[in-house]
Design a protein around this motif. Structure first.
Motif, PDB file in Angstrom:
ATOM      1  N   ASP A 138       0.906  -1.092   0.057  1.00 64.92           N
ATOM      2  CA  ASP A 138      -0.390   0.220  -0.044  1.00 64.92           C
ATOM      3  C   ASP A 138       1.076   1.248  -0.423  1.00 64.92           C
ATOM      4  O   ASP A 138       1.453   1.684   1.223  1.00 64.92           O
ATOM      5  CB  ASP A 138      -0.876   0.048   1.177  1.00 64.92           C
ATOM      6  CG  ASP A 138      -1.597   1.167   1.308  1.00 64.92           C
ATOM      7  OD1 ASP A 138      -2.068   1.886   0.511  1.00 64.92           O
ATOM      8  OD2 ASP A 138      -2.448   0.936   2.275  1.00 64.92           O
ATOM      9  N   ALA A 141       0.739   3.382   3.336  1.00 66.53           N
ATOM     10  CA  ALA A 141       0.602   3.179   4.188  1.00 66.53           C
ATOM     11  C   ALA A 141       1.321   3.763   5.845  1.00 66.53           C
ATOM     12  O   ALA A 141       1.622   4.576   4.794  1.00 66.53           O
ATOM     13  CB  ALA A 141       0.532   1.818   4.147  1.00 66.53           C
ATOM     14  N   LYS A 257      -0.911  -5.882   2.534  1.00 66.25           N
ATOM     15  CA  LYS A 257      -1.329  -4.989   2.048  1.00 66.25           C
ATOM     16  C   LYS A 257      -1.558  -3.771   3.359  1.00 66.25           C
ATOM     17  O   LYS A 257      -2.419  -3.316   2.875  1.00 66.25           O
ATOM     18  CB  LYS A 257      -2.896  -5.378   2.807  1.00 66.25           C
ATOM     19  CG  LYS A 257      -3.278  -6.687   1.964  1.00 66.25           C
ATOM     20  CD  LYS A 257      -4.836  -7.519   2.285  1.00 66.25           C
ATOM     21  CE  LYS A 257      -4.782  -8.927   1.613  1.00 66.25           C
ATOM     22  NZ  LYS A 257      -5.653  -9.533   2.359  1.00 66.25           N
ATOM     23  N   ASN A 258      -0.928  -3.746   4.572  1.00 62.42           N
ATOM     24  CA  ASN A 258      -0.712  -2.805   4.806  1.00 62.42           C
ATOM     25  C   ASN A 258       0.626  -2.006   4.981  1.00 62.42           C
ATOM     26  O   ASN A 258       0.632  -1.142   6.446  1.00 62.42           O
ATOM     27  CB  ASN A 258      -1.782  -3.370   6.544  1.00 62.42           C
ATOM     28  CG  ASN A 258      -3.060  -3.873   6.541  1.00 62.42           C
ATOM     29  OD1 ASN A 258      -3.720  -3.469   6.448  1.00 62.42           O
ATOM     30  ND2 ASN A 258      -2.826  -5.544   6.416  1.00 62.42           N
ATOM     31  N   ASP A 405       3.652  -5.740   8.422  1.00 63.31           N
ATOM     32  CA  ASP A 405       2.264  -6.413   7.649  1.00 63.31           C
ATOM     33  C   ASP A 405       0.968  -6.486   8.192  1.00 63.31           C
ATOM     34  O   ASP A 405       0.182  -5.928   8.950  1.00 63.31           O
ATOM     35  CB  ASP A 405       1.757  -7.545   6.179  1.00 63.31           C
ATOM     36  CG  ASP A 405       0.441  -7.180   6.032  1.00 63.31           C
ATOM     37  OD1 ASP A 405      -0.117  -5.665   5.893  1.00 63.31           O
ATOM     38  OD2 ASP A 405       0.282  -7.766   5.226  1.00 63.31           O
ATOM     39  N   GLN A 408       0.404  -3.482  11.533  1.00 64.96           N
ATOM     40  CA  GLN A 408      -0.421  -2.650  11.418  1.00 64.96           C
ATOM     41  C   GLN A 408      -2.246  -3.138  11.256  1.00 64.96           C
ATOM     42  O   GLN A 408      -3.243  -2.560  11.569  1.00 64.96           O
ATOM     43  CB  GLN A 408       0.263  -2.259   9.879  1.00 64.96           C
ATOM     44  CG  GLN A 408       1.103  -1.540   9.912  1.00 64.96           C
ATOM     45  CD  GLN A 408       1.195  -0.362  10.952  1.00 64.96           C
ATOM     46  OE1 GLN A 408       1.910  -0.277  11.709  1.00 64.96           O
ATOM     47  NE2 GLN A 408      -0.010   0.656  10.382  1.00 64.96           N
ATOM     48  N   SER A 409      -2.182  -4.939  11.075  1.00 63.12           N
ATOM     49  CA  SER A 409      -3.261  -5.257  10.072  1.00 63.12           C
ATOM     50  C   SER A 409      -4.168  -5.701  11.841  1.00 63.12           C
ATOM     51  O   SER A 409      -5.329  -4.923  11.800  1.00 63.12           O
ATOM     52  CB  SER A 409      -3.139  -6.312   9.707  1.00 63.12           C
ATOM     53  OG  SER A 409      -4.937  -7.466   9.484  1.00 63.12           O
ATOM     54  N   GLN A 412      -5.486  -1.824  12.786  1.00 61.42           N
ATOM     55  CA  GLN A 412      -6.215  -1.126  12.664  1.00 61.42           C
ATOM     56  C   GLN A 412      -7.552  -1.975  12.701  1.00 61.42           C
ATOM     57  O   GLN A 412      -9.128  -1.356  12.386  1.00 61.42           O
ATOM     58  CB  GLN A 412      -6.184  -1.896  10.631  1.00 61.42           C
ATOM     59  CG  GLN A 412      -5.422  -0.740  10.351  1.00 61.42           C
ATOM     60  CD  GLN A 412      -4.498  -0.934   8.910  1.00 61.42           C
ATOM     61  OE1 GLN A 412      -5.814  -1.614   8.068  1.00 61.42           O
ATOM     62  NE2 GLN A 412      -3.742  -0.489   7.844  1.00 61.42           N
TER      63      GLN A 412
END
Length: 413
Positions: A138, A141, A257-258, A405, A408-409, A412
């Motif tokens: 991302d 990110a 993703k993050n 990652d 960070q997920s 969130q």
């Protein structure tokens, strides 16, 4: 960063059945190309690396940055100035000897410690080097992971001969085992002009002769290096480049993703971090220090991976303790052993983000005797690499990316 209790890296992220073939193909393709800093060969290597990243599905660009082609010529010029200062002092020109010696010493310190490189600015022409930047994840990110290697190769030189350290390891292995850093060779280069200045100021013939002798040896060594062709550079640092490509393949199967991930093969590292300095000028203003992490892979093709505790040619600066522990924990989860406690009196690309305040880790390697037997020699070829250590370095990089990652997920949710 996430807690140590996170699940370990899935070994299938770096498939053992095919990864060595990939690593070998990268090294064997690029080692055939003479890759001195800012040379046409360095540019050719950058194009080939970009092609590999692109075929793996990563967005990849080559950025041109200005760079000087060598450290040997400015160091040789300053050593010649130091020699002249010592001769002036011996001939009773005290002011000339003192000022000349101090200026030469200051110029050397400026050049090797990340200063403005004034000697190069006055006496060398800037050229172009190429940084290959591959990106995934991302772009917006909150966290960015930057993994760095370099694709240029060093010239050789008599000074890089391994006879002394090999003899010492054969006859006094306990000395090598007790060492926690390599000898401070740059100190001797600085000592020549410093002694010339001190000898002139103090009217000491002994100091002046010693300063003249050290400066003459340094001058001859740098002239030798400056006239040499590039070594194959399989370990230094195609091993790091190969790990970048392998990490791109492993992460490409399931991109983060993050986290924003940048895999960068820098140019002109062997001219004292010219490529990464150009990258810093262009990109550091947009990379927050509190959320950007650097992992540097340099000379990782010996048997034992090492996470440097500190590095620096004049004064060794400690790497960020929290991030070192985090990476060591990732290595442990990946069942990779990384040696701790060693420091380097040289400089890698990691010294640049470190000076700018980024959490940085520099991963290198040594053999079973804690030596680097092919460093800057023409024997630095693919046949002398330990591909297991390169694969393990790749595993560590992938583990760091995955854990950042996941962290960070979780934040969130």
């Amino acid at each position: 960063m996430c807690a140590a209790a996170d699940p370990p890296l899935n070994p299938t992220d770096v498939p053992r059945s095919t990864d060595e073939d990939l690593l070998r193909s990268v090294v064997e393709e690029l080692e055939q190309i003479p890759r001195l800093p800012t040379s046409p060969g360095e540019r050719q290597a950058a194009e080939l690396i970009r092609g590999r990243f692109s075929r793996l599905g990563w967005h990849c660009v080559i950025e041109e940055v200005e760079a000087y082609r060598s450290y040997a010529w400015p160091m040789g010029l300053l050593s010649a100035g130091a020699l002249a200062a010592a001769v002036a002092g011996l001939r009773k020109h005290r002011v000339l000897g003192t000022v000349g010696g101090l200026l030469a010493a200051a110029g050397i310190v400026d050049d090797i410690t990340g200063g403005p490189m004034l000697t190069r600015r006055f006496f060398m022409r800037k050229r172009q080097t190429q940084n290959v930047i591959a990106e995934a994840g991302d772009r917006d990110a909150a966290v960015t992971l930057v993994v760095v290697a370099h694709h240029d190769a060093a010239p050789s030189g008599v000074i890089f001969g391994k006879e002394v350290e090999t003899w010492l390891a054969d006859h006094h292995p306990e000395v090598i085992q007790r060492m926690t850093s390599n000898p401070p060779m740059w100190w001797l280069v600085i000592a020549g002009p410093a002694l010339a200045a001190a000898g002139s100021a103090l009217r000491s013939q002994r100091l002046l002769r010693t300063g003249a002798g050290l400066s003459l040896v340094a001058l001859l060594a740098f002239l030798d290096i400056g006239h040499r062709r590039a070594v194959p550079g399989a370990n230094d640092n195609l091993s790091g480049v190969a790990a970048l490509i392998a990490a791109a393949r492993a992460l490409g199967s399931e991109p983060p993703k993050n986290v924003r991930v940048l895999l960068i093969s820098m140019g002109a590292e062997e001219a004292l971090q010219q490529g990464v300095r150009g990258f810093a000028e262009q990109h550091f203003p947009d990379l927050p220090r509190e959320s950007t992490y650097f992992v540097v892979l340099d000379t990782i093709g010996f048997r034992q991976l090492v996470m440097l505790e500190a590095e620096g040619p004049l004064r060794m600066r400690d790497y960020d303790t929290k991030f070192k522990d985090f990476v060591a924990d990732c290595a442990k989860d990946s069942e990779v052993q990384i040696l701790r406690g060693l420091k380097s009196r040289n400089s890698t690309d990691g010294s640049v983000p470190q000076r700018h305040g980024y959490p940085t880790v520099s991963i290198v390697s040594v053999d079973e005797r804690k030596l680097m037997p092919h460093y800057h020699l023409y024997s630095d070829t693919s046949e002398n690499l330990d591909y297991t250590s390169i694969r393990q370095a790749t595993q560590v990089v992938v583990s760091v990316a995955r854990r950042l990652d996941r962290a960070q997920s979780q934040q969130q949710v």
